[in-house]
Write a protein that holds these residues in place. Sequence first.
Motif, PDB file in Angstrom:
ATOM      1  N   UNK A   1       0.756  -1.268  -0.122  1.00 20.63           N
ATOM      2  CA  UNK A   1       0.039  -0.106  -0.200  1.00 20.63           C
ATOM      3  C   UNK A   1       0.916   1.075  -0.064  1.00 20.63           C
ATOM      4  N   UNK A   2       0.388   2.447  -0.181  1.00 15.55           N
ATOM      5  CA  UNK A   2       0.819   3.448   0.059  1.00 15.55           C
ATOM      6  C   UNK A   2       0.279   4.109   1.283  1.00 15.55           C
ATOM      7  N   UNK A   3       1.122   4.758   2.090  1.00 16.29           N
ATOM      8  CA  UNK A   3       0.792   5.544   3.226  1.00 16.29           C
ATOM      9  C   UNK A   3       1.422   7.090   3.325  1.00 16.29           C
ATOM     10  N   UNK A   4       0.456   7.930   3.350  1.00 16.02           N
ATOM     11  CA  UNK A   4       0.629   9.478   3.734  1.00 16.02           C
ATOM     12  C   UNK A   4       1.541   9.632   4.909  1.00 16.02           C
ATOM     13  N   UNK A   5       2.436  10.101   4.994  1.00 14.63           N
ATOM     14  CA  UNK A   5       3.374  10.620   6.288  1.00 14.63           C
ATOM     15  C   UNK A   5       2.422  12.097   6.558  1.00 14.63           C
ATOM     16  N   UNK A   6       1.701  12.856   5.675  1.00 10.60           N
ATOM     17  CA  UNK A   6       1.104  14.070   6.048  1.00 10.60           C
ATOM     18  C   UNK A   6      -0.118  13.824   6.948  1.00 10.60           C
ATOM     19  N   UNK A   7      -1.087  13.096   6.206  1.00  9.12           N
ATOM     20  CA  UNK A   7      -2.299  12.903   6.955  1.00  9.12           C
ATOM     21  C   UNK A   7      -2.554  11.514   7.524  1.00  9.12           C
ATOM     22  N   UNK A   8      -1.667  10.443   7.129  1.00 11.78           N
ATOM     23  CA  UNK A   8      -1.625   9.124   7.914  1.00 11.78           C
ATOM     24  C   UNK A   8      -2.275   8.178   7.212  1.00 11.78           C
ATOM     25  N   UNK A   9      -3.146   8.420   6.080  1.00  9.81           N
ATOM     26  CA  UNK A   9      -4.081   7.501   5.417  1.00  9.81           C
ATOM     27  C   UNK A   9      -3.307   6.687   4.363  1.00  9.81           C
TER      28      UNK A   9
ATOM     29  N   UNK B   1      -3.665   4.237   1.105  1.00 11.20           N
ATOM     30  CA  UNK B   1      -4.366   4.363  -0.304  1.00 11.20           C
ATOM     31  C   UNK B   1      -3.794   2.959  -1.053  1.00 11.20           C
ATOM     32  N   UNK B   2      -4.942   2.642  -1.883  1.00 14.29           N
ATOM     33  CA  UNK B   2      -4.417   1.602  -3.015  1.00 14.29           C
ATOM     34  C   UNK B   2      -5.424   1.723  -3.975  1.00 14.29           C
ATOM     35  N   UNK B   3      -5.296   1.994  -5.057  1.00 10.69           N
ATOM     36  CA  UNK B   3      -4.109   1.677  -6.032  1.00 10.69           C
ATOM     37  C   UNK B   3      -2.814   2.613  -5.553  1.00 10.69           C
ATOM     38  N   UNK B   4      -1.741   2.281  -6.172  1.00 12.72           N
ATOM     39  CA  UNK B   4      -0.625   3.280  -5.811  1.00 12.72           C
ATOM     40  C   UNK B   4      -0.411   4.374  -6.617  1.00 12.72           C
ATOM     41  N   UNK B   5      -0.373   5.422  -6.022  1.00 14.89           N
ATOM     42  CA  UNK B   5      -0.254   6.673  -6.710  1.00 14.89           C
ATOM     43  C   UNK B   5       1.028   7.636  -5.929  1.00 14.89           C
TER      44      UNK B   5
ATOM     45  N   UNK C   1      -6.007  -2.064   6.676  1.00 12.94           N
ATOM     46  CA  UNK C   1      -5.321  -0.824   6.796  1.00 12.94           C
ATOM     47  C   UNK C   1      -6.309   0.442   6.459  1.00 12.94           C
ATOM     48  N   UNK C   2      -7.456   0.000   5.897  1.00 15.64           N
ATOM     49  CA  UNK C   2      -8.456   1.259   5.355  1.00 15.64           C
ATOM     50  C   UNK C   2      -8.807   1.407   4.058  1.00 15.64           C
ATOM     51  N   UNK C   3      -8.061   1.217   3.101  1.00 13.08           N
ATOM     52  CA  UNK C   3      -8.587   1.513   1.771  1.00 13.08           C
ATOM     53  C   UNK C   3      -9.402   0.227   1.339  1.00 13.08           C
ATOM     54  N   UNK C   4     -10.236   0.660   0.343  1.00 15.56           N
ATOM     55  CA  UNK C   4     -11.032  -0.480  -0.478  1.00 15.56           C
ATOM     56  C   UNK C   4     -10.362  -0.622  -1.587  1.00 15.56           C
TER      57      UNK C   4
END
Length: 133
Positions: free
Chosen positions: A22-30, A32-36, A89-92
């Motif tokens: 997955x990719x995780x944001x260090x700013x907001x902590x969320x 996401x999937x698919x990778x961006x 981890x949260x994402x759909x």
Amino acid sequence: MPEIDDFTRPYWDAAAQGRLLLRRCGECGKAHHYPREFCPACWAGEDRVTWETASGRAALYTWSVIHRNDLPPFGLRTPYVAAVVDLAEGPRMMTEVVDCEESALRIGMPLSVTFREAAEGIWTAVFAPAPAP
């Protein structure tokens, strides 16, 4: 088939090794999937978003049994279960449910990731019923 580029290569290499990234944001902590390359939640840039290995746990959100699909390679696998799962981890994530009778599918059922070779050297994440604890 996916177009693998320098950015997505870590994702596909991990899948070939049986790991879902997955990719995780260090700013907001969320996560996401698919990778961006950016965070779709807060738009933080590439320098704030990193790869992480997912647990592989998910819950079935919704599904549809596909009985006809003329696009290769899907037509060779009909019927199959196209699904959306909620990752722990949260994402759909859009995926496929395998190794499960259609009559056993239930919203919220626990699933675990497994991988299938979609083409030579390209492995994709699919989900199967999670083993009983």
